[in-house]
Design a protein around this motif. Structure first.
Motif, short mmCIF file in Angstrom:
data_model
loop_
_atom_site.label_atom_id
_atom_site.label_comp_id
_atom_site.label_asym_id
_atom_site.label_seq_id
_atom_site.Cartn_x
_atom_site.Cartn_y
_atom_site.Cartn_z
N LEU A 258 0.87 -1.16 0.00
CA LEU A 258 0.00 0.00 0.00
C LEU A 258 0.91 1.22 0.00
CD1 LEU A 258 -2.86 1.11 0.14
CD2 LEU A 258 -2.76 0.94 2.63
N ILE A 259 1.02 1.83 -1.13
CA ILE A 259 2.03 2.87 -1.34
C ILE A 259 1.91 3.99 -0.30
CG2 ILE A 259 3.05 4.44 -3.03
CD1 ILE A 259 3.11 1.38 -3.69
N SER A 260 3.03 4.36 0.27
CA SER A 260 3.24 5.35 1.33
C SER A 260 3.03 4.75 2.71
CB SER A 260 2.36 6.60 1.18
OG SER A 260 1.08 6.41 1.74
N VAL A 261 2.54 3.52 2.78
CA VAL A 261 2.42 2.80 4.05
C VAL A 261 3.26 1.54 3.93
CG1 VAL A 261 0.84 1.74 5.72
CG2 VAL A 261 0.06 3.67 4.33
N PRO A 262 4.54 1.61 4.30
CA PRO A 262 5.45 0.48 4.05
C PRO A 262 4.98 -0.85 4.62
CG PRO A 262 6.69 2.42 4.73
CD PRO A 262 5.24 2.74 4.94
N GLU A 263 4.29 -0.81 5.76
CA GLU A 263 3.85 -2.07 6.36
C GLU A 263 2.66 -1.82 7.28
OE1 GLU A 263 5.64 -5.72 9.12
OE2 GLU A 263 6.93 -4.07 8.46
N THR A 264 1.64 -2.66 7.15
CA THR A 264 0.50 -2.61 8.05
C THR A 264 -0.15 -3.98 8.06
OG1 THR A 264 -1.51 -1.38 8.65
CG2 THR A 264 -1.18 -1.85 6.31
N THR A 265 -1.23 -4.10 8.81
CA THR A 265 -1.99 -5.35 8.84
C THR A 265 -3.43 -5.06 8.46
OG1 THR A 265 -2.69 -5.14 11.15
CG2 THR A 265 -0.54 -6.19 10.73
N GLY A 266 -4.16 -6.12 8.09
CA GLY A 266 -5.55 -5.94 7.72
C GLY A 266 -6.40 -5.33 8.83
N PRO A 267 -6.36 -5.88 10.05
CA PRO A 267 -7.14 -5.29 11.13
C PRO A 267 -6.80 -3.82 11.40
CG PRO A 267 -6.46 -7.51 11.72
CD PRO A 267 -5.74 -7.17 10.45
N ARG A 268 -5.50 -3.51 11.32
CA ARG A 268 -5.09 -2.12 11.55
C ARG A 268 -5.61 -1.21 10.43
NH1 ARG A 268 0.96 -1.71 11.52
NH2 ARG A 268 0.68 -3.30 13.13
N LEU A 269 -5.53 -1.69 9.19
CA LEU A 269 -6.02 -0.90 8.07
C LEU A 269 -7.53 -0.71 8.17
CD1 LEU A 269 -5.66 0.58 5.42
CD2 LEU A 269 -5.74 -1.62 4.22
N ALA A 270 -8.25 -1.76 8.58
CA ALA A 270 -9.70 -1.64 8.74
C ALA A 270 -10.04 -0.58 9.77
CB ALA A 270 -10.29 -2.99 9.15
N ALA A 271 -9.30 -0.56 10.88
CA ALA A 271 -9.52 0.45 11.91
C ALA A 271 -9.22 1.85 11.37
CB ALA A 271 -8.66 0.15 13.13
N ASP A 272 -8.16 1.96 10.57
CA ASP A 272 -7.81 3.25 9.98
C ASP A 272 -8.88 3.73 9.00
OD1 ASP A 272 -5.47 3.31 11.43
OD2 ASP A 272 -4.20 2.60 9.80
N LEU A 273 -9.44 2.79 8.24
CA LEU A 273 -10.51 3.15 7.30
C LEU A 273 -11.72 3.70 8.06
CD1 LEU A 273 -10.44 0.12 4.81
CD2 LEU A 273 -9.63 2.44 4.37
N LYS A 274 -12.08 3.02 9.15
CA LYS A 274 -13.23 3.46 9.92
C LYS A 274 -12.97 4.82 10.56
CE LYS A 274 -16.69 1.64 13.10
NZ LYS A 274 -17.13 0.45 13.86
N ALA A 275 -11.74 5.02 11.04
CA ALA A 275 -11.40 6.31 11.65
C ALA A 275 -11.45 7.43 10.62
CB ALA A 275 -10.01 6.23 12.28
N HIS A 276 -11.00 7.14 9.41
CA HIS A 276 -11.00 8.16 8.36
C HIS A 276 -12.44 8.52 7.97
CE1 HIS A 276 -8.82 9.67 4.49
NE2 HIS A 276 -9.57 10.60 5.04
N ILE A 277 -13.29 7.52 7.80
CA ILE A 277 -14.69 7.80 7.50
C ILE A 277 -15.31 8.63 8.62
CG2 ILE A 277 -16.98 6.79 7.12
CD1 ILE A 277 -15.58 4.29 6.02
N GLY A 278 -14.91 8.31 9.85
CA GLY A 278 -15.46 9.00 11.01
C GLY A 278 -15.13 10.47 11.10
N ARG A 279 -14.20 10.93 10.30
CA ARG A 279 -13.86 12.35 10.28
C ARG A 279 -14.91 13.16 9.51
NH1 ARG A 279 -8.52 14.26 11.07
NH2 ARG A 279 -7.14 12.71 11.99
N TYR A 280 -15.82 12.47 8.84
CA TYR A 280 -16.81 13.14 8.00
C TYR A 280 -18.22 12.78 8.48
CZ TYR A 280 -12.79 14.01 5.02
OH TYR A 280 -11.57 14.44 4.56
N PRO A 281 -19.21 13.57 8.11
CA PRO A 281 -20.59 13.29 8.54
C PRO A 281 -21.21 12.14 7.75
CG PRO A 281 -20.56 15.22 7.13
CD PRO A 281 -19.11 14.85 7.35
N VAL A 282 -20.62 10.97 7.89
CA VAL A 282 -21.11 9.76 7.22
C VAL A 282 -21.75 8.86 8.25
CG1 VAL A 282 -20.44 7.70 5.92
CG2 VAL A 282 -19.33 9.89 5.43
#
Length: 517
Positions: A258-282
Motif C-alpha cells: 500500500l504505497i506510502s504505508v510500508p507495512e500494516t496489517t488488515g485489522p489495523r487498516l480496517a480500523a484506519d478506514l473506519k477512523a477516516h470515514i469517522g472524520r466526516y458526517p457519514v
C-alpha cells in the motif's frame, strides 16, 4: 504478569468507569496464575475488584460482575494475546462504553433472542479473527440477560477440544451444539442465534425504519470507504451499509504494497478506514445484510431487515469472498480439516502434514507460514506456473519442507466428515491421480465477487463481476460499482481505493449534470 507500562495505560483506560466491576473467580485447581493476573488487573482502578466463588469450574474461569449483577460474560483461561483486548472491551462494555456497542436496531434484535442459552466461544490466543467473534457475543450476553457467553482458550481445555473435534477457530457452540465456525460479524451471529433459538415478538417488528440519503454505499472495504469519504467531501449526505468496515481486508495480515504505508496489517487498516470515514458526517450502519434492492426508479431502494435505505445514488462496493474448490468432500470438512486462514487454524495442524491449494501470493504466503509449524507442506497449483511474486516463490523454494506441484487439479478431499485424511490430485500433464496423505487443506484460490444481489438487475461477467465503464458507472443510471466486485482487473487494495474514489467523483459529476433523480 502486567508490566508497569501496561498498568499505567490501564489506569488511564479505566479512569472513566462509572460502575463497580468485579472479576468473579470460580473455584478450580491451579488457578494461582489467574488469581495473580486478576489482582494486578483490578489494581488499576478503584472501581475494579476480585471476588471468589465456591462454584467449581473445570478450568481457571472468571466472570464479569457489574454492580453486583452477573453480566453473563465469562473467560475460561487467561485472556492474553489477542484476547486481552477482548477482556478490556468487555469491562468497558459492561460499563456502557465502547464504540463496538450496537445501534438501537441491532440491540432490539439481540434482546428479542429467546433463552436461556449458554454459548461457548473457543478461541486461540494467536488468532486474529477470534476477538471479533468473542467481542460480538460478549455484547449479546451483556444486552440479553438470558444469554451467557464463555470465551474459552482452547489451549486450557484440550480434552473438550478433542471431544468437540475442533480444528478451526473461532468456533461457537450453543448449548453444546455448533453454531458458527470461522470469522463472523455481529450481524451474522445474531441471525444464527435467531435461527437456532427463535425470537420473542417485539414492537420493533412492526416498526419499519426508512432512512433517506443523497448516496448510499453498500460495502465497507477499501473501495466503499474511499467512496464514502469522497462523497462526504463533495457535500452528499452519505450512509455506508456493510457487514463490517474493512471487508475482506480484515482477514489479511501482512500488507506491504500500500504505497506510502510500508507495512500494516488488515485489522489495523480496517480500523484506519473506519477512523477516516469517522472524520466526516457519514452514517455507518455495520452488521447489515441487504435482503433486496430496487434500482428501477430514480430513487434506489435497499432493504435490510426492517430498515429501508433510499438514495439518489447507490455505490456497490461489496467486494469478494473466499472462492471454494467445489469438489467432493470439501463442504462437509470445512472446519474439520478444510480451512481458509492459516493464521487462525494453522496451529491446529502443528506437527502434521498439510496441503495448500493455490499458487498465488496468498497461497505461497500460507505455505511459508505453515512450513514453520508443520513437517511438510504440499502446494498445488492448477496452472503450469506459480502466480505469486518472485520474492515469495524464492522463499518457498528455499524451504526444504515445501513441495510445489504445478499443473495439478484437485479432484476431492478425502475424509470421514470429522477429519481429513488426504487430498486426491490429478497431474494435468500425465493424467495420473494420486492421494496425498494430509491432515489439513488450506484453500487459497482467490476470490468470488459478492454480486448475487444484482445478478438479475445488472450485467455481470461470466465470473459474476459487475460490469462497469472506465468511470465506475453501471448500465443503470444512478448505480455505480467499485472494487473487487467489478470487472476492473487487479484485485488490489490500492486499486480498490482508487476505484471507490472514482465512483464517488462520477456521482458528483452526474449530479452536477442533473442526471440523478
Amino acid at each position: 504478569m502486567l508490566d508497569q507500562n501496561v498498568k499505567d495505560q490501564l489506569k488511564t483506560l479505566f479512569a472513566g468507569l462509572k460502575s463497580d466491576i468485579a472479576f468473579r473467580l470460580y473455584a478450580t485447581a491451579g488457578d494461582t496464575e489467574m488469581r495473580t493476573f486478576l489482582d494486578e488487573l483490578a489494581s488499576t482502578s478503584s472501581r475494579l475488584a476480585v471476588e471468589h466463588s465456591a462454584t467449581p469450574a473445570d478450568a481457571p474461569t472468571f466472570g464479569i460482575i457489574r454492580d453486583g449483577a452477573d453480566t453473563g460474560v465469562r473467560f475460561c483461561g487467561i485472556p492474553n494475546g489477542h484476547e486481552f483486548s477482548t477482556l478490556l472491551l468487555a469491562v468497558l462494555n459492561a460499563d456502557g462504553q465502547g464504540k463496538n456497542l450496537p445501534d438501537d436496531i441491532l440491540a432490539q434484535r439481540i434482546k428479542a433472542i429467546k433463552g436461556p442459552v449458554k454459548l461457548q466461544t473457543f478461541v486461540s490466543l494467536t488468532c486474529t479473527n477470534c476477538p471479533d467473534v468473542a467481542q460480538a457475543l460478549n455484547v449479546v450476553a451483556l444486552l440479553n440477560p438470558l444469554v451467557e457467553n464463555t470465551v474459552t482458550d482452547g489451549g486450557v481445555v484440550s480434552e473438550l477440544v478433542k471431544e468437540y473435534n475442533i480444528q478451526s477457530v473461532p468456533a461457537v457452540y450453543a448449548d453444546g451444539k455448533l453454531l458458527s465456525v470461522g470469522r463472523s460479524t455481529l450481524g451474522d451471529l445474531i441471525a444464527k442465534l435467531e435461527a437456532a433459538c427463535g425470537v420473542e415478538a417485539s414492537d420493533a417488528d412492526a416498526a419499519p425504519v426508512v432512512r433517506e440519503y443523497d448516496a448510499v454505499v453498500l460495502g465497507g472495504g477499501p473501495a466503499g470507504a474511499a467512496a464514502a469519504v469522497y462523497l462526504a467531501r463533495k457535500g452528499f449526505s452519505t450512509a455506508v451499509v456493510a457487514k463490517a468496515i474493512g471487508g475482506q481486508v480484515r482477514e489479511t495480515m501482512g500488507i506491504e504494497n500500500l504505497i506510502s504505508v510500508p507495512e500494516t496489517t488488515g485489522p489495523r487498516l480496517a480500523a484506519d478506514l473506519k477512523a477516516h470515514i469517522g472524520r466526516y458526517p457519514v452514517d455507518i450502519f455495520e452488521n447489515r445484510t441487504a435482503d433486496s434492492v430496487d434500482i428501477s426508479g430514480p430513487q434506489k431502494v435497499l432493504v435490510c431487515g426492517n430498515e429501508t435505505f433510499r438514495a439518489r445514488a447507490l455505490v456497490i462496493a461489496t467486494g469478494a469472498g473466499w472462492r471454494k474448490l467445489s469438489v467432493a468432500g470439501e463442504e462437509e470438512h470445512i472446519g474439520h480439516g478444510v480451512a481458509f486462514c492459516t493464521h487462525c487454524d494453522g496451529p491446529f495442524y502443528a506437527g502434521r502434514r498439510v496441503a495448500v491449494v493455490g499458487g498465488g501470493n496468498s497461497g505461497i504466503e500460507a505455505a511459508i507460514d505453515l512450513a514453520g509449524m508443520c513437517p511438510h507442506v504440499d502446494v498445488f497449483e492448477f496452472l503450469d506456473t506459480l502466480k505469486a511474486d518472485g520474492v515469495l516463490q524464492e522463499k518457498a523454494k528455499a524451504m526444504a519442507n515445501i513441495d510445489i506441484h504445478v499443473s495439478s487439479q484437485v479432484l476431492a478431499i478425502e475424509g470421514d466428515g470429522k477429519n481429513v485424511s488426504g487430498i486426491r490430485v490429478k497431474d494435468r500433464v500425465s493424467g495420473a491421480e494420486e492421494i496425498y496423505p494430509v491432515a489439513g487443506v488450506f484453500v487459497q484460490i482467490g476470490l468470488v465477487p459478492n454480486s448475487s444481489l444484482f445478478k438479475d438487475l445488472l450485467p455481470l461477467t461470466r465470473g459474476g463481476e459487475i460490469i462497469v465503464d472506465g468511470s465506475c458507472r453501471t448500465s443503470v443510471k444512478g448505480v455505480y460499482a467499485a472494487g473487487d466486485v467489478t470487472n476492473v482487473p487487479y484485485k488490489q487494495i490500492i486499486v480498490a481505493m482508487g476505484e471507490g474514489a472514482k465512483a464517488a467523483l462520477s456521482v458528483f459529476e452526474d449530479a452536477m449534470r442533473g442526471e440523478l433523480g
